[in-house]
Design an enzyme around this catalytic site. Structure first.
Site, PDB file in Angstrom:
ATOM      1  N   TYR A 298       0.841  -1.194   0.000  1.00 26.62           N
ATOM      2  CA  TYR A 298       0.000   0.000   0.000  1.00 26.62           C
ATOM      3  C   TYR A 298       0.877   1.244   0.000  1.00 26.62           C
ATOM      4  O   TYR A 298       0.596   2.222  -0.679  1.00 26.62           O
ATOM      5  CB  TYR A 298      -0.935   0.013   1.216  1.00 26.62           C
ATOM      6  CG  TYR A 298      -1.960   1.118   1.120  1.00 26.62           C
ATOM      7  CD1 TYR A 298      -3.176   0.907   0.475  1.00 26.62           C
ATOM      8  CD2 TYR A 298      -1.693   2.388   1.634  1.00 26.62           C
ATOM      9  CE1 TYR A 298      -4.103   1.918   0.350  1.00 26.62           C
ATOM     10  CE2 TYR A 298      -2.617   3.415   1.503  1.00 26.62           C
ATOM     11  CZ  TYR A 298      -3.817   3.176   0.863  1.00 26.62           C
ATOM     12  OH  TYR A 298      -4.738   4.185   0.734  1.00 26.62           O
TER      13      TYR A 298
ATOM     14  N   PHE B  32      -7.478  20.953 -24.844  1.00 31.29           N
ATOM     15  CA  PHE B  32      -7.710  19.517 -24.896  1.00 31.29           C
ATOM     16  C   PHE B  32      -8.911  19.236 -24.002  1.00 31.29           C
ATOM     17  O   PHE B  32      -9.069  19.860 -22.958  1.00 31.29           O
ATOM     18  CB  PHE B  32      -6.494  18.693 -24.460  1.00 31.29           C
ATOM     19  CG  PHE B  32      -6.761  17.229 -24.609  1.00 31.29           C
ATOM     20  CD1 PHE B  32      -6.776  16.646 -25.858  1.00 31.29           C
ATOM     21  CD2 PHE B  32      -7.085  16.445 -23.511  1.00 31.29           C
ATOM     22  CE1 PHE B  32      -7.100  15.301 -26.021  1.00 31.29           C
ATOM     23  CE2 PHE B  32      -7.409  15.101 -23.675  1.00 31.29           C
ATOM     24  CZ  PHE B  32      -7.413  14.524 -24.927  1.00 31.29           C
ATOM     25  N   THR B  33      -9.765  18.298 -24.419  1.00 28.52           N
ATOM     26  CA  THR B  33     -11.066  18.082 -23.776  1.00 28.52           C
ATOM     27  C   THR B  33     -10.984  17.986 -22.251  1.00 28.52           C
ATOM     28  O   THR B  33     -11.604  18.785 -21.546  1.00 28.52           O
ATOM     29  CB  THR B  33     -11.723  16.810 -24.347  1.00 28.52           C
ATOM     30  OG1 THR B  33     -10.776  15.741 -24.235  1.00 28.52           O
ATOM     31  CG2 THR B  33     -12.093  17.002 -25.804  1.00 28.52           C
TER      32      THR B  33
ATOM     33  N   ASP C 255       1.816  19.915 -20.822  1.00 33.15           N
ATOM     34  CA  ASP C 255       1.108  18.652 -21.013  1.00 33.15           C
ATOM     35  C   ASP C 255       2.070  17.771 -21.808  1.00 33.15           C
ATOM     36  O   ASP C 255       2.223  17.920 -23.016  1.00 33.15           O
ATOM     37  CB  ASP C 255      -0.201  18.880 -21.775  1.00 33.15           C
ATOM     38  CG  ASP C 255      -0.986  17.577 -21.939  1.00 33.15           C
ATOM     39  OD1 ASP C 255      -0.374  16.501 -21.845  1.00 33.15           O
ATOM     40  OD2 ASP C 255      -2.201  17.643 -22.172  1.00 33.15           O
TER      41      ASP C 255
ATOM     42  N   LYS D 251      -0.179   7.236 -23.546  1.00 32.36           N
ATOM     43  CA  LYS D 251       0.230   7.635 -24.902  1.00 32.36           C
ATOM     44  C   LYS D 251       1.715   7.293 -25.074  1.00 32.36           C
ATOM     45  O   LYS D 251       2.054   6.152 -25.280  1.00 32.36           O
ATOM     46  CB  LYS D 251      -0.038   9.117 -25.147  1.00 32.36           C
ATOM     47  CG  LYS D 251      -1.337   9.650 -24.540  1.00 32.36           C
ATOM     48  CD  LYS D 251      -2.610   9.138 -25.202  1.00 32.36           C
ATOM     49  CE  LYS D 251      -3.870   9.533 -24.436  1.00 32.36           C
ATOM     50  NZ  LYS D 251      -4.106  10.932 -24.204  1.00 32.36           N
TER      51      LYS D 251
ATOM     52  N   ARG E  37     -13.246  14.590 -34.290  1.00 31.09           N
ATOM     53  CA  ARG E  37     -12.671  15.725 -33.581  1.00 31.09           C
ATOM     54  C   ARG E  37     -13.185  16.973 -34.292  1.00 31.09           C
ATOM     55  O   ARG E  37     -12.539  17.505 -35.185  1.00 31.09           O
ATOM     56  CB  ARG E  37     -11.134  15.672 -33.594  1.00 31.09           C
ATOM     57  CG  ARG E  37     -10.537  14.749 -32.539  1.00 31.09           C
ATOM     58  CD  ARG E  37     -10.871  15.219 -31.157  1.00 31.09           C
ATOM     59  NE  ARG E  37     -10.291  14.437 -30.070  1.00 31.09           N
ATOM     60  CZ  ARG E  37     -10.952  14.113 -28.954  1.00 31.09           C
ATOM     61  NH1 ARG E  37     -12.222  14.415 -28.825  1.00 31.09           N
ATOM     62  NH2 ARG E  37     -10.357  13.480 -27.981  1.00 31.09           N
TER      63      ARG E  37
ATOM     64  N   PHE F 273     -18.935  14.003 -26.659  1.00 27.66           N
ATOM     65  CA  PHE F 273     -18.533  13.124 -27.766  1.00 27.66           C
ATOM     66  C   PHE F 273     -18.446  11.665 -27.354  1.00 27.66           C
ATOM     67  O   PHE F 273     -18.586  10.771 -28.172  1.00 27.66           O
ATOM     68  CB  PHE F 273     -17.199  13.586 -28.371  1.00 27.66           C
ATOM     69  CG  PHE F 273     -16.055  13.626 -27.388  1.00 27.66           C
ATOM     70  CD1 PHE F 273     -15.873  14.718 -26.570  1.00 27.66           C
ATOM     71  CD2 PHE F 273     -15.177  12.558 -27.287  1.00 27.66           C
ATOM     72  CE1 PHE F 273     -14.824  14.759 -25.652  1.00 27.66           C
ATOM     73  CE2 PHE F 273     -14.125  12.587 -26.383  1.00 27.66           C
ATOM     74  CZ  PHE F 273     -13.960  13.684 -25.555  1.00 27.66           C
TER      75      PHE F 273
HETATM   76  C1  LIG Z   1      -5.161  11.741 -23.460  1.00 28.27           C
HETATM   77  C2  LIG Z   1      -4.728  13.097 -23.155  1.00 28.27           C
HETATM   78  C3  LIG Z   1      -4.957  13.679 -21.900  1.00 28.27           C
HETATM   79  C4  LIG Z   1      -5.755  12.979 -20.813  1.00 28.27           C
HETATM   80  O1  LIG Z   1      -5.156  11.812 -20.394  1.00 28.27           O
HETATM   81  P1  LIG Z   1      -5.986  10.522 -19.953  1.00 28.27           P
HETATM   82  O2  LIG Z   1      -4.922   9.540 -19.629  1.00 28.27           O
HETATM   83  O3  LIG Z   1      -6.857  10.122 -21.080  1.00 28.27           O
HETATM   84  O4  LIG Z   1      -6.775  10.906 -18.745  1.00 28.27           O
HETATM   85  C5  LIG Z   1      -4.478  14.956 -21.699  1.00 28.27           C
HETATM   86  N1  LIG Z   1      -3.843  15.649 -22.649  1.00 28.27           N
HETATM   87  C6  LIG Z   1      -3.603  15.123 -23.864  1.00 28.27           C
HETATM   88  C7  LIG Z   1      -2.870  15.912 -24.887  1.00 28.27           C
HETATM   89  C8  LIG Z   1      -4.048  13.839 -24.162  1.00 28.27           C
HETATM   90  O5  LIG Z   1      -3.847  13.333 -25.383  1.00 28.27           O
END
Ligand SMILES: *Cc1c(COP(=O)(O)O)cnc(C)c1O
Length: 461
Positions: A76, A128-129, A219, A262, A386, A453
């Site tokens: 933990y 970004f969303t 980011d 990613k 998109r 979306f």
């Molecule tokens: C996917 C993504 C996020 C969010 O990450 P999650 O792992 O899906 O929560 C943030 N910024 C960018 C540019 C992304 O492609």
């Protein structure tokens, strides 16, 4: 005899485990699509032949990562894998402190809650969303300060992810530096088509922000892909390693949010990293409320180990060249047969320009949503919208926002598909293009409140 053209790259791996694919009939897909409300997010994965919905968490892990999974220390508190991950983040990203999170949005939530006060502004290079939503939920207002070229799918600017410094300066002048929570800088910019930001621009943004005591949050989700574009496009970086470019990029920010799903070649995981001790203390405290203790942040020990190992694999030159090379291969084939796509070709995806692909559809007939549905119907290939559906509604007026770009994203999972799959994809796009004049638009019949979306439903007009 004419000679074969020399290959630029080949996959730097061989395949050890395979997962069978399932092909369906057109009648079957017509029914599946109807049931999914013409939203590719609502299809069942078993009904998909080649899945280009996203590169998020869909990566193939290496034997080395799988071996690391067996070394998961599922304590933990104080898991060995946390310390390994911390060491790797310090080594490759350069930040002092690490807070793991279950994925990128967990990190976005924490940093937004810590740095944004209601009424603040958060400038960034295109929204970004999830990032923007967390900024808004914390009471901030996102302001897009990306260069104009980013909104032009035909502009060949090599760094369409750049921040427009005069837009940024203008915003700071207008609202005052103390109303700027921080500058959020994405590398690469997903919504602009996977377009990179230059090292020079990162440096300039840092200089402007730091003169006014404003923080910069990177980011870093696809920063390694961005590093490859800096290496191949920005003068002076040709001989630098990807790892060194990544370190320099991060050095121009105070903190980063990261979705390991990613760049980092895992299926789940993310982190928040920073240099500021006070922000770290707050994040370490807050993460306990939302994700889990600060040495696991919602992840199993084995997941942290896979991500720690993924970092090292992700910065390898042969990996990143083949990764981006595959996307370029598809993009160039589509260009060669006259398909309208966003240029330059991005790092993680090829973006079809639905406005030019289906010019007879109005934006409120959802051209990109329609095109994604037609591609599935044609071939079983799953892509995503998109455009206006992703852009959602204005948080103040409640009206649709009408983005200039109306795109369908063909996103390539890392190390998953072969070149033959890529050829199938280009043939499917060509087949829809051939019958594009017969394609009818959609109307929205169900609309959820947040990130619509993902769950919106449609019917054919
Ligand atoms: C996917 C993504 C996020 C969010 O990450 P999650 O792992 O899906 O929560 C943030 N910024 C960018 C540019 C992304 O492609």
């Amino acid at each position: 005899m004419p000679k074969l053209e020399k290959r630029a790259w080949a996959e730097p791996f061989k395949i050890k485990v395979v997962e069978p694919l399932r092909m369906t009939t057109r009648e079957y897909r017509e029914q599946a699509l109807k049931e999914a409300g013409y939203n590719t997010f609502l299809l069942r994965s078993r009904d998909v032949y080649i899945d280009l919905l996203t590169d998020s968490g869909t990566n193939a892990m290496s034997d080395n990562q799988w071996a690391g999974m067996m070394l998961g220390d599922e304590a933990y508190a104080g898991s060995e894998n946390f310390y390994h991950l911390e060491e790797q983040v310090r080594k490759y990203y350069g930040y002092k402190y690490l807070v793991p999170t279950h994925q990128g949005r967990g990190a976005e939530h924490l940093i937004s809650q810590i740095l944004i006060k209601p009424g603040d502004f958060v400038p960034g290079n295109m929204y970004f969303t999830t990032t923007r939503l967390h900024q808004e939920l914390a009471g901030g207002t996102f302001v897009d300060v990306i260069v104009d070229e980013a909104h032009d799918s035909e502009s060949l600017h090599p760094f369409k992810g750049n921040i427009d410094l005069s837009k940024l300066a203008h915003l700071i002048d207008r609202v005052g530096a103390d109303k700027i929570a921080y500058v959020t800088v994405a590398a690469t910019v997903n919504m602009a088509g996977g377009q990179p930001i230059s090292m020079q621009n990162l440096r300039d943004v840092r200089d402007m922000a730091h003169r006014l005591d404003i923080k910069v949050v990177l980011d870093a989700t696809r920063a390694i892909e961005n590093a490859y574009f800096i290496k191949t496009r920005e003068p002076g970086f040709e001989t630098h390693s990807i790892a060194n470019i990544l370190l320099e990029m991060c050095s121009y920010s105070d903190a980063c949010t990261m979705s390991g799903k990613k760049d980092l070649l895992v299926n789940i995981g993310g982190f928040l990293a920073m240099n500021d001790r006070e922000i770290f203390e707050e994040a370490r405290n807050l993460v306990v409320v939302y994700e889990g203790l600060h040495t696991y942040g919602g992840l199993a020990g084995r997941d942290m180990e896979a991500m720690a190992r993924g970092i090292e694999e992700a910065v390898q030159e042969d990996h990143i060249r083949a990764r981006i090379g595959q996307v370029e291969y598809v993009g160039e084939r589509l260009l060669s047969i006259g398909i309208p796509i966003v240029v330059p070709i991005g790092g993680h995806a090829v973006f079809l320009d639905a406005k030019r692909f289906l010019p007879h559809l109005k934006q409120l007939e959802f051209p990109a949503q329609t095109l994604a549905a037609e591609l599935y119907l044609e071939s079983g290939i799953r892509t995503m919208e998109r455009g206006i559906v992703s852009a959602g509604r204005d948080s103040v007026t409640g009206e649709h926002t009408f983005p200039k770009l109306e795109l369908v994203r063909l996103t390539f999972p890392r190390r998953v598909y072969t070149q033959a799959h890529c050829d199938v994809v280009t043939e499917a796009v060509e087949a829809v293009h051939d019958r594009r004049h017969d394609v009818r638009g959609l109307q929205m019949v169900y609309e959820p409140k947040y990130l619509r979306f993902f769950q919106a439903k449609f019917e054919r007009i």
